[in-house]
Enzyme design. Structure first.
Site, short mmCIF file in Angstrom:
data_model
loop_
_atom_site.label_atom_id
_atom_site.label_comp_id
_atom_site.label_asym_id
_atom_site.label_seq_id
_atom_site.Cartn_x
_atom_site.Cartn_y
_atom_site.Cartn_z
N SER A 1 0.84 -1.21 0.00
CA SER A 1 0.00 0.00 0.00
C SER A 1 0.87 1.25 0.00
CB SER A 1 -0.87 0.05 1.25
OG SER A 1 -1.60 -1.13 1.40
N1 SAH Z 1 0.72 -5.36 4.42
C1 SAH Z 1 1.29 -5.78 3.16
C2 SAH Z 1 0.35 -5.57 2.02
C3 SAH Z 1 0.14 -6.80 1.26
S1 SAH Z 1 -1.14 -6.82 0.07
C4 SAH Z 1 2.65 -5.14 2.94
O1 SAH Z 1 3.06 -4.29 3.72
O2 SAH Z 1 3.29 -5.53 1.97
C5 SAH Z 1 -2.33 -7.85 0.85
C6 SAH Z 1 -1.94 -9.27 1.11
O3 SAH Z 1 -3.06 -9.93 1.66
C7 SAH Z 1 -1.55 -10.09 -0.13
O4 SAH Z 1 -0.24 -10.54 0.02
C8 SAH Z 1 -2.56 -11.24 -0.13
O5 SAH Z 1 -2.00 -12.47 -0.55
C9 SAH Z 1 -2.97 -11.29 1.33
N2 SAH Z 1 -4.23 -11.96 1.62
C10 SAH Z 1 -5.42 -11.91 0.93
N3 SAH Z 1 -6.34 -12.68 1.54
C11 SAH Z 1 -5.73 -13.24 2.64
C12 SAH Z 1 -6.15 -14.14 3.65
N4 SAH Z 1 -7.39 -14.66 3.69
N5 SAH Z 1 -5.27 -14.49 4.61
C13 SAH Z 1 -4.00 -14.01 4.60
N6 SAH Z 1 -3.54 -13.16 3.68
C14 SAH Z 1 -4.39 -12.78 2.68
#
Ligand code: SAH
Length: 264
Positions: free
Chosen positions: A108
């Protein structure tokens, strides 16, 4: 607000904060020759950017955009975001933009990370001035988990994609954050073993907040989660748990990757 000793609440150049005391001539040199890890030594070289100064500018922009929590600003100024992105994107690491982190997912933009952390911290803080245990759904590259580690006592972060879970572990190794626990699994079920949580933060947007998160949230705690509204668009939702109710506040529109069930 109490701050932990050593917590970088004051950042050089951040608004409202006096500039950091300048080292007397020769002191930095002596520290280096004594093998101490000065901040100058930990700055990356060869990227054509002085990451400390670039981060201080990013923090100034965040403050100008309305982020006011000193702990959040300090944490954002501290974590080296460029260590979490592909080397080809390093020059964009401190711009207010989301960036690809592989497997179709994105990190993000700094403003959104800071905004969500500020909302999360709006709940109860312990005697240390930090939030207690926090659960993050969607570790991604591990950046937000690193920022969370500076504002919460313990961070449990869960990721459903093995490739990203492994990458986050790699990325975070450098920082040696003893209070970050990376988990591989479906975050829709939360992580009951770490409950109750003072805060739960989702980095992926679902159609509704899963009941497990509400169950695993402590009274007085908050959930901050992008959620798809009736109009089909995502908005940031804050849920506050009190002894009597679950108070929901719907905030601004956001664009997060979808919350998916199962692992892959
Ligand atoms: N906080 C992260 C942002 C990652 S984007 C950072 O700083 O990089 C969001 C992430 O959520 C993705 O990697 C995706 O695979 C994960 N995601 C989506 N659904 C999920 C679930 N049910 N459980 C765990 N992770 C999930």
């Amino acid at each position: 607000m109490a701050t932990r000793p050593g917590f970088p609440a004051r950042l050089p150049g951040s608004p409202g904060h006096p500039p950091a005391t300048k080292k007397i001539a020769g002191q930095a040199q002596r520290e280096r020759s004594a093998g101490q890890n000065t901040s100058e030594d930990t700055q990356p070289r060869g990227y054509g950017l002085d990451s400390g100064a670039v981060r201080a500018r990013m923090v100034q922009k965040l403050a100008a955009q309305g982020i006011s929590d000193a702990q959040v600003l300090a944490a954002m100024g501290h974590v080296e975001r460029h260590r979490f992105v592909d080397s080809a994107l390093v020059n964009q690491a401190y711009e207010d933009t989301s960036l690809p982190i592989g497997l179709g997912q994105t990190i993000s933009k700094p403003n959104v990370v800071a905004r969500m952390l500020e909302l999360l911290l709006g709940g109860q803080r312990g005697a240390t001035g930090r939030l207690g245990r926090v659960l993050e759904i969607g570790t991604g590259c591990g950046y937000q988990a690193a920022v969370l580690s500076l504002v919460a006592t313990e961070v449990y972060s869960i990721e459903r994609l093995r490739g990203l879970h492994d990458r986050a572990r790699e990325n975070l190794r450098h920082f040696r954050l003893a209070n970050v626990h990376l988990l591989f699994g479906d975050g829709m079920a939360g992580y009951a073993k770490g409950a109750p949580y003072a805060g739960i933060i989702a980095a992926a947007g679902g159609d509704a907040v899963p009941p497990a998160w509400v169950e695993q949230l402590a009274v007085g705690g908050r959930i901050v989660a992008p959620t798809v509204m009736a109009d089909g668009k995502q908005a940031l939702v804050v849920l506050e748990k009190t002894t009597r109710e679950l108070k929901q506040t719907v905030l601004e529109a956001v664009h997060f990757v979808p919350l998916k069930s199962g692992i892959a």
